[in-house]
Design a protein around this motif. Structure first.
Motif, short mmCIF file in Angstrom:
data_model
loop_
_atom_site.label_atom_id
_atom_site.label_comp_id
_atom_site.label_asym_id
_atom_site.label_seq_id
_atom_site.Cartn_x
_atom_site.Cartn_y
_atom_site.Cartn_z
N ALA A 44 4.12 8.45 -21.92
CA ALA A 44 4.16 7.02 -22.22
C ALA A 44 5.17 6.27 -21.39
CB ALA A 44 4.44 6.81 -23.71
N TRP A 45 6.26 6.95 -20.96
CA TRP A 45 7.32 6.24 -20.24
C TRP A 45 6.83 5.68 -18.91
CZ3 TRP A 45 9.37 7.60 -15.47
CH2 TRP A 45 9.14 8.90 -15.01
N PHE A 46 5.82 6.30 -18.29
CA PHE A 46 5.29 5.70 -17.06
C PHE A 46 3.91 5.07 -17.27
CE2 PHE A 46 4.67 10.35 -16.76
CZ PHE A 46 3.30 10.46 -16.61
N ARG A 47 3.10 5.60 -18.17
CA ARG A 47 1.76 5.03 -18.36
C ARG A 47 1.81 3.67 -19.06
NH1 ARG A 47 -1.53 8.73 -16.32
NH2 ARG A 47 -0.97 10.93 -16.53
N THR A 48 2.77 3.47 -19.94
CA THR A 48 2.93 2.16 -20.58
C THR A 48 3.25 1.09 -19.55
OG1 THR A 48 3.68 3.19 -22.63
CG2 THR A 48 4.22 0.87 -22.31
N ILE A 49 4.09 1.43 -18.58
CA ILE A 49 4.45 0.47 -17.53
C ILE A 49 3.23 0.11 -16.70
CG2 ILE A 49 5.81 0.17 -15.42
CD1 ILE A 49 7.95 1.94 -16.78
N ILE A 50 2.40 1.10 -16.39
CA ILE A 50 1.19 0.84 -15.60
C ILE A 50 0.27 -0.11 -16.36
CG2 ILE A 50 -0.91 1.89 -14.67
CD1 ILE A 50 0.77 4.37 -14.03
N GLU A 51 0.09 0.12 -17.64
CA GLU A 51 -0.79 -0.75 -18.43
C GLU A 51 -0.23 -2.17 -18.51
OE1 GLU A 51 -3.82 -0.09 -19.47
OE2 GLU A 51 -3.54 1.81 -18.40
N ARG A 52 1.07 -2.30 -18.65
CA ARG A 52 1.68 -3.62 -18.76
C ARG A 52 1.60 -4.41 -17.46
NH1 ARG A 52 7.31 -2.06 -21.94
NH2 ARG A 52 6.40 -1.72 -24.02
N LEU B 120 5.75 10.13 -0.53
CA LEU B 120 5.08 8.94 -0.02
C LEU B 120 3.63 8.96 -0.48
CD1 LEU B 120 7.30 9.95 2.26
CD2 LEU B 120 6.37 8.02 3.52
N ILE B 121 3.18 7.84 -1.05
CA ILE B 121 1.81 7.72 -1.55
C ILE B 121 1.21 6.42 -1.01
CG2 ILE B 121 0.34 7.50 -3.58
CD1 ILE B 121 2.49 8.92 -5.20
N ASN B 122 0.12 6.55 -0.26
CA ASN B 122 -0.64 5.36 0.12
C ASN B 122 -1.74 5.19 -0.93
OD1 ASN B 122 -2.73 3.64 1.27
ND2 ASN B 122 -1.63 3.82 3.20
N GLY C 68 0.75 -1.25 0.00
CA GLY C 68 0.00 0.00 0.00
C GLY C 68 0.78 1.29 0.00
N LEU C 69 2.09 1.28 0.30
CA LEU C 69 2.83 2.53 0.44
C LEU C 69 3.96 2.61 -0.57
CD1 LEU C 69 2.95 5.12 2.25
CD2 LEU C 69 4.82 3.98 3.47
N ILE C 70 3.89 3.60 -1.45
CA ILE C 70 4.95 3.87 -2.42
C ILE C 70 5.84 4.98 -1.87
CG2 ILE C 70 5.43 4.79 -4.72
CD1 ILE C 70 2.78 3.55 -5.63
N VAL C 71 7.15 4.75 -1.90
CA VAL C 71 8.12 5.75 -1.43
C VAL C 71 9.16 5.97 -2.52
CG1 VAL C 71 9.81 6.36 0.34
CG2 VAL C 71 7.79 5.01 0.97
N HIS C 72 9.26 7.21 -2.99
CA HIS C 72 10.25 7.55 -4.01
C HIS C 72 10.72 8.97 -3.78
CE1 HIS C 72 10.71 4.26 -6.84
NE2 HIS C 72 9.43 3.99 -6.70
N ASP C 73 11.80 9.33 -4.45
CA ASP C 73 12.22 10.72 -4.47
C ASP C 73 11.81 11.34 -5.81
OD1 ASP C 73 13.95 9.46 -6.20
OD2 ASP C 73 15.76 10.38 -5.41
N ILE C 74 11.89 12.65 -5.89
CA ILE C 74 11.71 13.36 -7.15
C ILE C 74 13.08 13.92 -7.51
CG2 ILE C 74 10.53 15.22 -8.37
CD1 ILE C 74 8.70 12.93 -7.52
N PRO D 16 6.87 -0.51 -11.46
CA PRO D 16 5.47 -0.10 -11.41
C PRO D 16 5.19 0.95 -10.34
CG PRO D 16 5.64 -2.49 -11.58
CD PRO D 16 7.03 -1.98 -11.35
N ALA D 17 5.82 0.83 -9.17
CA ALA D 17 5.57 1.80 -8.10
C ALA D 17 6.01 3.20 -8.52
CB ALA D 17 6.29 1.37 -6.82
#
Length: 297
Positions: A134-142, A188-190, A31-37, A64-65
């Motif tokens: 597309a670089w992130f939305r394609t991954i989500i679809e896959r 951080l994204i729940n 449930g919790l995504i943690v990344h930097d920008i 995917p996260a």
């Protein structure tokens, strides 16, 4: 004329806090995504704002996260375009690869020739670079069939090893002072509750601080709009995203996996309370923080 940082350097990772997170917070599978920008990049002359993700080698993996995180920000920030003259135009997110050997930039997913950093930055500033999500939305679809919808128990549980390292950005030596660049240490994204928070482990100074706070105000406005329009939602759970704000985190390291003397925006919190807050499962805990009640057990 706008000021800029001569060179952007992220702090050395892993920090005590990043190690503490991996032992005390939920993981991306539950449930919790943690990344930097990596970079917020702003061109004052054309009032264009970009999010940039830098990879240090060609073909580096985008998971995917990370794709879900960029999609969330992209959907939110597009909501504020044209709503206020106070805000710049959000122009989109780019994934680029910087080749240390050739000192050239290659942008994905566009099949373009590698280019010098000066050319890359000039085209971005002028709005002459084709932007694609597309670089992130394609991954989500896959990977959509593997994304947890927050029903029942999560199908997987895994914590990725720490891969972050000291990051230099040679391209940002170019074209100064025509842009402002900043970094966000943690996002951080729940994705079950839709709650989002941004954290900084270091005090910011102008102009980086001004840009981060501008980005913060844009996301808060976008979040308010999203509660009505419901345009920015998680692709698996359907949760509507709600951004809570940017917070400066101060703490004292106590070994590699322990921290103490924690403060969020100068408000003291215990590590137990910090765990509750950063898991982003309870909006009530954040309301208590804003009213100064978090130190009460």
């Amino acid at each position: 004329m706008a000021q800029t940082l001569p060179m952007v350097v992220t702090q050395m990772q892993p920090t005590a806090f990043s190690q503490w997170m991996r032992r005390h917070l939920k993981d991306a599978y539950s449930g919790l995504i943690v990344h930097d920008i990596d970079y917020l990049l702003y061109f004052p002359a054309t009032r264009r704002l970009y999010l940039l993700e830098e990879k240090r080698r060609r073909g580096a993996r985008v998971g995917p996260a990370q794709a879900v995180a960029y999609a969330a920000l992209d959907d939110l920030l597009h909501l504020v375009n044209g709503t206020s003259r106070r805000f710049p135009h959000y122009a989109g997110s780019l994934l680029f690869y910087y080749d240390d050997a050739t000192r050239l930039i290659r942008v994905y997913p566009h099949q373009q020739r590698a280019m010098p950093p000066t050319t890359f930055l000039k085209r971005l500033g002028a709005g002459a670079f084709p932007i694609s999500s597309a670089w992130f939305r394609t991954i989500i679809e896959r990977t959509r069939d593997r994304l947890w919808d927050c029903r029942g128990a999560p199908p997987y549980r895994k914590t990725e090893p720490e891969r972050s390292a000291l990051r230099f950005a040679p391209l940002f030596k170019s074209l100064k002072p025509h842009y402002i660049v900043a970094q966000v240490d943690w996002l951080l994204i729940n994705y079950c509750t839709g709650l989002i928070v941004a954290l900084g482990e270091r005090p910011l100074k102008p102009p980086e601080k001004n840009l981060v706070l501008l980005w913060d105000r844009m996301l808060k406005q976008a979040s308010a709009l999203n509660r009505q329009k419901r345009c920015a939602v998680n692709p698996a759970s359907g949760s509507v995203y709600r951004y809570l704000g940017y917070y400066e985190l101060l703490y004292t390291p106590q070994g590699p996996y322990s921290i103490t003397d924690c403060k969020l925006n100068q408000r003291p919190v215990t590590t137990k309370q910090l765990t509750t807050l950063l898991n982003l499962e309870d909006l009530t805990a954040w309301k208590a923080l804003l009213t100064g009640q978090t130190t009460r057990e």
